[in-house]
Design a protein around this motif. Sequence first.
Motif, PDB file in Angstrom:
ATOM      1  N   ARG A 142       0.889  -1.106   0.084  1.00 35.03           N
ATOM      2  CA  ARG A 142      -0.064   0.057   0.090  1.00 35.03           C
ATOM      3  C   ARG A 142       0.701   1.469  -0.056  1.00 35.03           C
ATOM      4  NH1 ARG A 142      -2.495  -3.555   3.693  1.00 35.03           N
ATOM      5  NH2 ARG A 142      -4.502  -4.192   3.057  1.00 35.03           N
ATOM      6  N   GLU A 143       1.986   1.066   0.692  1.00 37.58           N
ATOM      7  CA  GLU A 143       2.905   2.267   0.529  1.00 37.58           C
ATOM      8  C   GLU A 143       3.640   2.452  -0.739  1.00 37.58           C
ATOM      9  OE1 GLU A 143       5.283   3.362   4.389  1.00 37.58           O
ATOM     10  OE2 GLU A 143       6.406   1.958   3.426  1.00 37.58           O
ATOM     11  N   LEU A 144       3.991   1.445  -1.287  1.00 34.65           N
ATOM     12  CA  LEU A 144       4.579   1.640  -2.727  1.00 34.65           C
ATOM     13  C   LEU A 144       3.335   2.219  -3.868  1.00 34.65           C
ATOM     14  CD1 LEU A 144       6.930  -1.372  -3.099  1.00 34.65           C
ATOM     15  CD2 LEU A 144       7.337   0.933  -2.483  1.00 34.65           C
ATOM     16  N   GLU A 145       2.300   1.755  -3.407  1.00 35.53           N
ATOM     17  CA  GLU A 145       1.081   1.979  -4.387  1.00 35.53           C
ATOM     18  C   GLU A 145       0.945   3.680  -4.366  1.00 35.53           C
ATOM     19  OE1 GLU A 145      -3.362   0.477  -5.480  1.00 35.53           O
ATOM     20  OE2 GLU A 145      -2.471   0.228  -3.358  1.00 35.53           O
ATOM     21  N   ASP A 146       1.239   4.530  -3.032  1.00 37.80           N
ATOM     22  CA  ASP A 146       1.054   5.860  -3.098  1.00 37.80           C
ATOM     23  C   ASP A 146       2.282   6.460  -3.842  1.00 37.80           C
ATOM     24  OD1 ASP A 146      -1.214   5.312  -1.751  1.00 37.80           O
ATOM     25  OD2 ASP A 146      -0.397   5.423   0.330  1.00 37.80           O
ATOM     26  N   MET A 147       3.406   5.931  -3.975  1.00 34.31           N
ATOM     27  CA  MET A 147       4.479   6.565  -4.604  1.00 34.31           C
ATOM     28  C   MET A 147       4.775   6.174  -6.117  1.00 34.31           C
ATOM     29  SD  MET A 147       7.159   5.987  -1.256  1.00 34.31           S
ATOM     30  CE  MET A 147       8.279   6.707  -1.907  1.00 34.31           C
ATOM     31  N   CYS A 148       4.792   5.023  -6.386  1.00 35.36           N
ATOM     32  CA  CYS A 148       5.463   4.600  -7.448  1.00 35.36           C
ATOM     33  C   CYS A 148       4.972   4.966  -8.867  1.00 35.36           C
ATOM     34  CB  CYS A 148       5.865   2.995  -7.411  1.00 35.36           C
ATOM     35  SG  CYS A 148       6.956   2.645  -6.020  1.00 35.36           S
ATOM     36  N   ASP A 149       5.749   4.883  -9.901  1.00 33.34           N
ATOM     37  CA  ASP A 149       5.269   5.097 -11.276  1.00 33.34           C
ATOM     38  C   ASP A 149       5.241   3.878 -11.821  1.00 33.34           C
ATOM     39  OD1 ASP A 149       5.694   7.943 -11.050  1.00 33.34           O
ATOM     40  OD2 ASP A 149       7.708   7.781 -11.085  1.00 33.34           O
ATOM     41  N   GLN A 150       6.570   3.047 -11.590  1.00 37.81           N
ATOM     42  CA  GLN A 150       6.502   1.790 -12.132  1.00 37.81           C
ATOM     43  C   GLN A 150       6.557   0.605 -11.080  1.00 37.81           C
ATOM     44  OE1 GLN A 150       9.914   2.162 -15.132  1.00 37.81           O
ATOM     45  NE2 GLN A 150       8.423   1.519 -16.680  1.00 37.81           N
ATOM     46  N   VAL A 151       6.056  -0.611 -11.363  1.00 32.86           N
ATOM     47  CA  VAL A 151       6.244  -1.754 -10.492  1.00 32.86           C
ATOM     48  C   VAL A 151       6.889  -2.855 -11.266  1.00 32.86           C
ATOM     49  CG1 VAL A 151       4.977  -3.339  -8.987  1.00 32.86           C
ATOM     50  CG2 VAL A 151       4.553  -1.010  -8.863  1.00 32.86           C
TER      51      VAL A 151
END
Length: 300
Positions: free
Chosen positions: A188-197
């Motif tokens: 959930r934390e990465l989801e708020d920040m990232c452009d790519q995964v």
Amino acid sequence: MIKAQNLTKSFEDIVALDNLDITIDRGSLYGLVGSNGSGKSTLLRLIAGVYRPDGGTVTVDGSPVFEDTAVKDRIFFLSDDLYFLHKATVDEMAAFYRGIYDRFDMEKYRKIKSVFPIDTTKRIANFSKGMKRQAAILLALSSCPDYLLLDEAFDGLDPVIRLLVKRLVMDEIADRQMTVIATSHNLRELEDMCDQVGLLHKGRVLFQRDLDELKLGFCKVQAVFDGPAPDWKTIGLSILQARQQGSIHSLLVRGNAQEILAVLQTQPGSVFCEAIPMTLEEVFIGEMEAVGYDYSNILF
């Protein structure tokens, strides 16, 4: 740009990375996710030049990293296992890094340390876990890297400091086109920040996509049928996950939402079906289950 081609790294009989290919564009915030032991930390250490590849290549802006001090001067690797000089204070560590990183900015150091609730004149060894993490992030950002590698960087930080760190990182990306690779079990934390995964599994990349595109490739559906549900294997949909709670069937399906709903609505006994928003965690679980991984072993 960071580029790995056929990248391989083993530790005795354990293959950490297996002919991995990955490309990370300049100025992006890239979220690296995967199961425990999937190779995330190993990949970061190879990009930082801590490890030498056993096979393949990893380059930063076209240059191999290992033993290239000019390239390493542009990279800061913030490990999950933090290390500081014995008995050093944060200010003493700043002086140490100033001698290593050509672009270490003391003015930025003084500005950022003023917003962290830590005493930079005290020994880091006496700090709590969260305070040590703040000290490491302060030093990393003050080094002005072009590439910041964060391995579980938010571990131990309280919610207020997490928001502060995110803002500081995003400001650096906006101001200097800094590239950030962040690993985390908190999707959930990465989801708020990232452009790519990018999703790693057993040393390979299962997929690498823009976050918005990734979610568009999946659909979560809730459906109700009057009578037994269809045989999910025979209706022509790529269903990654199917669960039932009472009369409600919850499906994770690969594909376009409108096309999926059209198929479900034509099934015998169809009463109701709707698509609901996806989270990165749900996409991750669906992909991992599709390759036979027991997601109950993943920490969120």
